[in-house]
Design a protein around this motif. Sequence first.
Motif, PDB file in Angstrom:
ATOM      1  N   ALA A  59       0.832  -1.204   0.000  1.00 30.24           N
ATOM      2  CA  ALA A  59       0.000   0.000   0.000  1.00 30.24           C
ATOM      3  C   ALA A  59       0.867   1.255   0.000  1.00 30.24           C
ATOM      4  O   ALA A  59       0.573   2.234  -0.692  1.00 30.24           O
ATOM      5  CB  ALA A  59      -0.930  -0.005   1.206  1.00 30.24           C
ATOM      6  N   GLN A  60       1.965   1.221   0.771  1.00 29.17           N
ATOM      7  CA  GLN A  60       2.814   2.401   0.897  1.00 29.17           C
ATOM      8  C   GLN A  60       3.601   2.706  -0.365  1.00 29.17           C
ATOM      9  O   GLN A  60       3.714   3.868  -0.768  1.00 29.17           O
ATOM     10  CB  GLN A  60       3.780   2.231   2.070  1.00 29.17           C
ATOM     11  N   LEU A  64      -0.191   4.046  -2.773  1.00 30.83           N
ATOM     12  CA  LEU A  64      -0.134   5.481  -2.515  1.00 30.83           C
ATOM     13  C   LEU A  64       0.469   6.265  -3.690  1.00 30.83           C
ATOM     14  O   LEU A  64      -0.112   7.278  -4.116  1.00 30.83           O
ATOM     15  CB  LEU A  64       0.661   5.773  -1.238  1.00 30.83           C
ATOM     16  N   PRO A  65       1.610   5.836  -4.263  1.00 31.45           N
ATOM     17  CA  PRO A  65       2.135   6.580  -5.422  1.00 31.45           C
ATOM     18  C   PRO A  65       1.203   6.530  -6.625  1.00 31.45           C
ATOM     19  O   PRO A  65       1.061   7.530  -7.340  1.00 31.45           O
ATOM     20  CB  PRO A  65       3.466   5.864  -5.716  1.00 31.45           C
ATOM     21  N   ALA A  66       0.556   5.376  -6.857  1.00 32.87           N
ATOM     22  CA  ALA A  66      -0.351   5.260  -8.003  1.00 32.87           C
ATOM     23  C   ALA A  66      -1.535   6.215  -7.859  1.00 32.87           C
ATOM     24  O   ALA A  66      -1.907   6.919  -8.800  1.00 32.87           O
ATOM     25  CB  ALA A  66      -0.842   3.822  -8.141  1.00 32.87           C
ATOM     26  N   LEU A  67      -2.124   6.258  -6.673  1.00 34.92           N
ATOM     27  CA  LEU A  67      -3.246   7.163  -6.433  1.00 34.92           C
ATOM     28  C   LEU A  67      -2.794   8.621  -6.476  1.00 34.92           C
ATOM     29  O   LEU A  67      -3.536   9.502  -6.940  1.00 34.92           O
ATOM     30  CB  LEU A  67      -3.896   6.858  -5.084  1.00 34.92           C
ATOM     31  N   THR A  68      -1.577   8.878  -6.005  1.00 37.87           N
ATOM     32  CA  THR A  68      -1.039  10.239  -6.056  1.00 37.87           C
ATOM     33  C   THR A  68      -0.851  10.687  -7.495  1.00 37.87           C
ATOM     34  O   THR A  68      -1.131  11.843  -7.845  1.00 37.87           O
ATOM     35  CB  THR A  68       0.300  10.311  -5.300  1.00 37.87           C
ATOM     36  N   LEU A  69      -0.394   9.783  -8.348  1.00 39.64           N
ATOM     37  CA  LEU A  69      -0.237  10.107  -9.768  1.00 39.64           C
ATOM     38  C   LEU A  69      -1.586  10.481 -10.383  1.00 39.64           C
ATOM     39  O   LEU A  69      -1.694  11.472 -11.119  1.00 39.64           O
ATOM     40  CB  LEU A  69       0.366   8.913 -10.508  1.00 39.64           C
ATOM     41  N   LEU A  70      -2.617   9.703 -10.072  1.00 43.04           N
ATOM     42  CA  LEU A  70      -3.960  10.016 -10.576  1.00 43.04           C
ATOM     43  C   LEU A  70      -4.439  11.361 -10.031  1.00 43.04           C
ATOM     44  O   LEU A  70      -5.073  12.142 -10.757  1.00 43.04           O
ATOM     45  CB  LEU A  70      -4.936   8.909 -10.175  1.00 43.04           C
ATOM     46  N   LEU A  71      -4.133  11.635  -8.767  1.00 41.18           N
ATOM     47  CA  LEU A  71      -4.534  12.903  -8.162  1.00 41.18           C
ATOM     48  C   LEU A  71      -3.824  14.082  -8.832  1.00 41.18           C
ATOM     49  O   LEU A  71      -4.441  15.128  -9.077  1.00 41.18           O
ATOM     50  CB  LEU A  71      -4.210  12.886  -6.662  1.00 41.18           C
ATOM     51  N   CYS A  72      -2.540  13.918  -9.123  1.00 41.74           N
ATOM     52  CA  CYS A  72      -1.779  14.969  -9.801  1.00 41.74           C
ATOM     53  C   CYS A  72      -2.397  15.306 -11.160  1.00 41.74           C
ATOM     54  O   CYS A  72      -2.499  16.478 -11.541  1.00 41.74           O
ATOM     55  CB  CYS A  72      -0.324  14.548  -9.990  1.00 41.74           C
ATOM     56  N   ALA A 226      -5.440  13.882   2.989  1.00 34.95           N
ATOM     57  CA  ALA A 226      -6.710  13.220   3.295  1.00 34.95           C
ATOM     58  C   ALA A 226      -6.789  11.865   2.591  1.00 34.95           C
ATOM     59  O   ALA A 226      -7.272  10.880   3.165  1.00 34.95           O
ATOM     60  CB  ALA A 226      -7.875  14.113   2.868  1.00 34.95           C
ATOM     61  N   LEU A 227      -6.277  11.813   1.367  1.00 36.86           N
ATOM     62  CA  LEU A 227      -6.325  10.574   0.595  1.00 36.86           C
ATOM     63  C   LEU A 227      -5.518   9.463   1.255  1.00 36.86           C
ATOM     64  O   LEU A 227      -5.996   8.329   1.387  1.00 36.86           O
ATOM     65  CB  LEU A 227      -5.787  10.826  -0.824  1.00 36.86           C
ATOM     66  N   VAL A 228      -4.300   9.773   1.699  1.00 41.15           N
ATOM     67  CA  VAL A 228      -3.454   8.723   2.271  1.00 41.15           C
ATOM     68  C   VAL A 228      -3.998   8.232   3.613  1.00 41.15           C
ATOM     69  O   VAL A 228      -3.867   7.054   3.957  1.00 41.15           O
ATOM     70  CB  VAL A 228      -1.987   9.185   2.405  1.00 41.15           C
ATOM     71  N   LEU A 229      -4.614   9.139   4.371  1.00 38.14           N
ATOM     72  CA  LEU A 229      -5.258   8.705   5.618  1.00 38.14           C
ATOM     73  C   LEU A 229      -6.421   7.752   5.321  1.00 38.14           C
ATOM     74  O   LEU A 229      -6.586   6.727   5.998  1.00 38.14           O
ATOM     75  CB  LEU A 229      -5.761   9.915   6.406  1.00 38.14           C
ATOM     76  N   LEU A 230      -7.203   8.072   4.302  1.00 40.54           N
ATOM     77  CA  LEU A 230      -8.320   7.206   3.912  1.00 40.54           C
ATOM     78  C   LEU A 230      -7.829   5.860   3.402  1.00 40.54           C
ATOM     79  O   LEU A 230      -8.438   4.819   3.674  1.00 40.54           O
ATOM     80  CB  LEU A 230      -9.167   7.900   2.848  1.00 40.54           C
ATOM     81  N   VAL A 231      -6.710   5.867   2.672  1.00 40.36           N
ATOM     82  CA  VAL A 231      -6.140   4.605   2.181  1.00 40.36           C
ATOM     83  C   VAL A 231      -5.715   3.738   3.356  1.00 40.36           C
ATOM     84  O   VAL A 231      -5.969   2.519   3.377  1.00 40.36           O
ATOM     85  CB  VAL A 231      -4.937   4.875   1.248  1.00 40.36           C
ATOM     86  N   GLY A 232      -5.073   4.332   4.340  1.00 38.18           N
ATOM     87  CA  GLY A 232      -4.664   3.572   5.515  1.00 38.18           C
ATOM     88  C   GLY A 232      -5.842   2.963   6.240  1.00 38.18           C
ATOM     89  O   GLY A 232      -5.812   1.793   6.638  1.00 38.18           O
ATOM     90  N   VAL A 235      -7.238   0.092   4.066  1.00 42.74           N
ATOM     91  CA  VAL A 235      -6.386  -1.103   4.107  1.00 42.74           C
ATOM     92  C   VAL A 235      -6.611  -1.866   5.405  1.00 42.74           C
ATOM     93  O   VAL A 235      -6.713  -3.098   5.411  1.00 42.74           O
ATOM     94  CB  VAL A 235      -4.897  -0.710   3.950  1.00 42.74           C
ATOM     95  N   GLY A 236      -6.673  -1.142   6.512  1.00 38.34           N
ATOM     96  CA  GLY A 236      -6.923  -1.786   7.800  1.00 38.34           C
ATOM     97  C   GLY A 236      -8.248  -2.522   7.833  1.00 38.34           C
ATOM     98  O   GLY A 236      -8.347  -3.641   8.348  1.00 38.34           O
TER      99      GLY A 236
END
Length: 308
Positions: A59-60, A64-72, A226-232, A235-236
């Motif tokens: 996930a880390q 996270l990088p894949a979703l960040t790329l989409l966000l960018c 906010a996105l990375v907190l939601l991903v965490g 995942v949990g």
Amino acid sequence: MTIAASDLDTLRLSLGEGAQTGIKVLIAVFLLGVALDTRVADLRAVLRRPGVLVAGLAAQFVVLPALTLLLCRALDVGGSVALGMLLIACCPAGNLSNLLTHRAHGDVALSIALTTCSNLVAVLATPFAFGFWAERHPAADALLRDISLDPVAMGVEVALLIGLPFVLGVAVATRRPRVAALLRRPVEVAVLAVLVLVIVAGVAARGGVIVEHLGEVALPAIVQNALVLLVGYAVGRLLLLPPAGVRAMTFEMGVRNTALGLVLALAYFDRLGGVALVVAFWALWDVCTGLGLSSLWRRRPPAAEPAR
């Protein structure tokens, strides 16, 4: 295709060679202080939860990088902002996650295990993951080609900043626990105080320029946080962790090692001030959201939540 650079992409925030070297030494000493609080038992805990560990690392360094790329791409950010966001996404978990997990009544053992492993894996994963994902953003890739980033050199930098201090700190904590207990807090406090002074001096020197461009980095950084907190959290829940484990995973994803990110930004992207500006704002915002969320969860112990 030629991609025009924005004003932020040409902003220089270099602190000078001597100052950059000093900050690297400070970060290494700070990580040494953090490692003084790590025991061999914490490392063994990593092996007891292989499935959770693998999922957390994937996930880390992938999700996270894949979703960040989409966000960018969705926010249509400039090249240096995209590089800063991707650098944050490819950094390991920050040690503040352990403190916040404890404050939020989370699974501290899981938090320490994940933080320990992600920082060790980051020696190889961070430089190569960053290079891989940055190449998939046209504007960011164009800037990378201009500065000729060497993943191997960045890997050596990360190894020196994370690997060496960590190994030394664990060795001292294991063989000289009393010495580690005496040194841990003074080292961390002293280094943080110096870093704060350096950041304040930098802001005072370039305050007008930073304020001028703050609007370009604030929204992307806030949304990504906010996105990375939601991903965490997701995942949990997907791993069917108990509430305390979900809280630990949330902070492991949401709290990044921004100190490492800032050092790398200043070392490799001094001609791209937007990268360091994103990381610096992210670091401040991350502390605010982490403290806010941990305070909320602190008032609601996991035992009060309905069982799933």
